[in-house]
Design a protein around this motif. Structure first.
Motif, PDB file in Angstrom:
ATOM      1  N   ASP A   1       0.849  -1.188   0.000  1.00  0.00           N
ATOM      2  CA  ASP A   1       0.000   0.000   0.000  1.00  0.00           C
ATOM      3  C   ASP A   1       0.890   1.246   0.000  1.00  0.00           C
ATOM      4  OD1 ASP A   1      -2.414   1.621   0.493  1.00  0.00           O
ATOM      5  OD2 ASP A   1      -1.565   1.864   2.514  1.00  0.00           O
TER       6      ASP A   1
ATOM      7  N   THR B   1      -2.707  -0.017  -4.301  1.00  0.00           N
ATOM      8  CA  THR B   1      -3.215   1.244  -3.792  1.00  0.00           C
ATOM      9  C   THR B   1      -4.661   1.520  -4.171  1.00  0.00           C
ATOM     10  OG1 THR B   1      -2.811   3.647  -3.888  1.00  0.00           O
ATOM     11  CG2 THR B   1      -2.240   2.365  -5.847  1.00  0.00           C
ATOM     12  N   GLY B   2      -5.261   2.431  -3.439  1.00  0.00           N
ATOM     13  CA  GLY B   2      -6.574   2.931  -3.814  1.00  0.00           C
ATOM     14  C   GLY B   2      -6.483   3.990  -4.893  1.00  0.00           C
TER      15      GLY B   2
ATOM     16  N   ASN C   1      -7.945  -0.069  -5.473  1.00  0.00           N
ATOM     17  CA  ASN C   1      -8.354  -1.130  -4.534  1.00  0.00           C
ATOM     18  C   ASN C   1      -8.504  -2.505  -5.170  1.00  0.00           C
ATOM     19  OD1 ASN C   1      -8.414   0.689  -2.417  1.00  0.00           O
ATOM     20  ND2 ASN C   1     -10.594   1.140  -2.659  1.00  0.00           N
TER      21      ASN C   1
ATOM     22  N   THR D   1     -15.470   0.327   1.335  1.00  0.00           N
ATOM     23  CA  THR D   1     -14.325   0.315   2.247  1.00  0.00           C
ATOM     24  C   THR D   1     -13.911   1.752   2.529  1.00  0.00           C
ATOM     25  OG1 THR D   1     -12.748   0.145   0.421  1.00  0.00           O
ATOM     26  CG2 THR D   1     -13.481  -1.916   1.442  1.00  0.00           C
TER      27      THR D   1
ATOM     28  N   SER E   1     -10.059   4.214   3.338  1.00  0.00           N
ATOM     29  CA  SER E   1      -8.606   4.244   3.476  1.00  0.00           C
ATOM     30  C   SER E   1      -8.144   5.281   4.488  1.00  0.00           C
ATOM     31  CB  SER E   1      -7.941   4.513   2.116  1.00  0.00           C
ATOM     32  OG  SER E   1      -8.402   5.732   1.568  1.00  0.00           O
TER      33      SER E   1
ATOM     34  N   GLU F   1     -14.985   4.455  -0.021  1.00  0.00           N
ATOM     35  CA  GLU F   1     -14.616   4.078  -1.373  1.00  0.00           C
ATOM     36  C   GLU F   1     -15.543   2.953  -1.837  1.00  0.00           C
ATOM     37  OE1 GLU F   1     -10.391   3.404  -1.565  1.00  0.00           O
ATOM     38  OE2 GLU F   1      -9.988   5.085  -0.211  1.00  0.00           O
TER      39      GLU F   1
ATOM     40  N   GLY G   1      -4.632   0.296   6.258  1.00  0.00           N
ATOM     41  CA  GLY G   1      -6.018   0.733   6.323  1.00  0.00           C
ATOM     42  C   GLY G   1      -7.043  -0.356   6.125  1.00  0.00           C
TER      43      GLY G   1
ATOM     44  N   ASN H   1      -9.051  -0.751   3.669  1.00  0.00           N
ATOM     45  CA  ASN H   1      -9.044  -1.323   2.318  1.00  0.00           C
ATOM     46  C   ASN H   1      -7.859  -2.248   2.075  1.00  0.00           C
ATOM     47  OD1 ASN H   1      -7.191   0.810   2.306  1.00  0.00           O
ATOM     48  ND2 ASN H   1      -7.645   1.404   0.202  1.00  0.00           N
ATOM     49  N   ASP H   2      -6.982  -2.396   3.088  1.00  0.00           N
ATOM     50  CA  ASP H   2      -5.863  -3.344   3.011  1.00  0.00           C
ATOM     51  C   ASP H   2      -6.190  -4.673   3.688  1.00  0.00           C
ATOM     52  OD1 ASP H   2      -4.142  -1.457   1.757  1.00  0.00           O
ATOM     53  OD2 ASP H   2      -3.759  -0.537   3.706  1.00  0.00           O
TER      54      ASP H   2
END
Length: 277
Positions: free
Chosen positions: A9, A43-44, A67, A185, A187, A193, A225, A227-228
């Motif tokens: 990330d 990454t987002g 994501n 999600t 971040s 997101e 985060g 989203n991870d």
């Protein structure tokens, strides 16, 4: 540890609080590449949002972006895999969130789409100066987002939302999570997101490792985060940053130092390069 791919990330993980890549982290990435290990930004952000100081490191070729919605070969400039929102679904969601006090921007073909009413008032949506700079550099301005998406008639990688009011964020999240056709999600503390159901970082790592002929057990994911979370669970080794969420830290196989303490370099030295602290 026989690691062949490390998915990392960016914000809150590889990059420090100033959104910069430290010398120690850069050296650790280069050491891995020299050993034949794939370093994959995960990454987002869109691929256009990956800093040049990362993309320009020789040997960094593949990226997982928005994501997990897009997996890209940056060297050949080709998309390997996508998991995106249909245009019709994205339009439905944009019309719904438009009734809330929120800044929203869909991502289409590597760029975020925004309006002047948002981009000209970024501090009002609780964005840090560093995040404001990132947003300005990765968004295209149009008169009306919804009309732009309708006219473009293309799949949407992700819809990003920034909130000035956390109660409004909680209210909208509760409504969005009633749906069974999207994934919601976050971040950072004041955003949400929206992705397609199968657009996750964890699933993308599995798909990319399969494409490269690498076993999932030979992968490592590093993040901080919400989203991870799937990345930490599905990678062979899941590493959480000390500045990460409590839930992520509890789920991780290993916890490293913070993003301002070169936590990525520390994890790589101890788990992959076996150099010790």
């Amino acid at each position: 540890m026989d690691i062949k791919l490390i998915a990392i990330d960016l914000d809150g993980t590889l990059l420090n609080s100033r959104k910069c890549l430290s010398d120690h982290n850069r050296e650790a990435l280069i050491s891995c590449i020299r050993k034949g290990i794939h370093i994959v930004p995960c990454t987002g952000r869109t691929v256009d949002g990956i800093p040049a100081e990362i993309k320009d490191i020789p040997g960094i070729r593949y990226a997982i972006t928005t994501n997990g919605a897009v997996i890209e070969d940056m060297k050949e400039n080709i998309v390997i895999d996508t998991r995106m929102l249909t245009c019709d679904l994205a339009l439905e969601l944009l019309r719904f969130v438009d009734s809330y006090r929120v800044m929203y921007d869909p991502y289409i073909e590597r760029r975020g789409i925004t309006e002047s009413r948002f981009i000209d008032h970024l501090p009002e949506f609780a964005l840090t100066p560093e995040l404001q700079d990132l947003v300005r550099n990765t968004r295209d301005i149009c008169p009306n987002i919804i009309e732009f998406v309708k006219k473009a008639n293309k799949p949407v990688e992700k819809i990003n939302l920034f909130f000035p009011d956390m109660e409004e964020r909680a209210k909208l999240r509760a409504e969005l999570e009633k749906r069974n056709d999207i994934l919601v999600t976050s971040s950072i503390s004041n955003n949400l997101e929206i992705n397609a159901l199968d657009a996750t970082k964890g699933d993308a790592i599995i798909r990319l490792s399969s494409y490269l002929g690498i076993s999932p057990s030979q992968t490592m994911g590093i993040g901080d985060g919400e989203n991870d979370f799937t990345m930490i669970l599905k990678a062979g080794v899941g590493v959480a940053m000390k500045n990460g969420s409590k839930e992520l830290i509890e789920a991780a196989d290993y916890v490293t130092e913070t993003n301002d303490e070169d936590g990525v370099a520390s994890a790589i030295r101890n788990l992959v390069l076996e150099m010790g602290i």
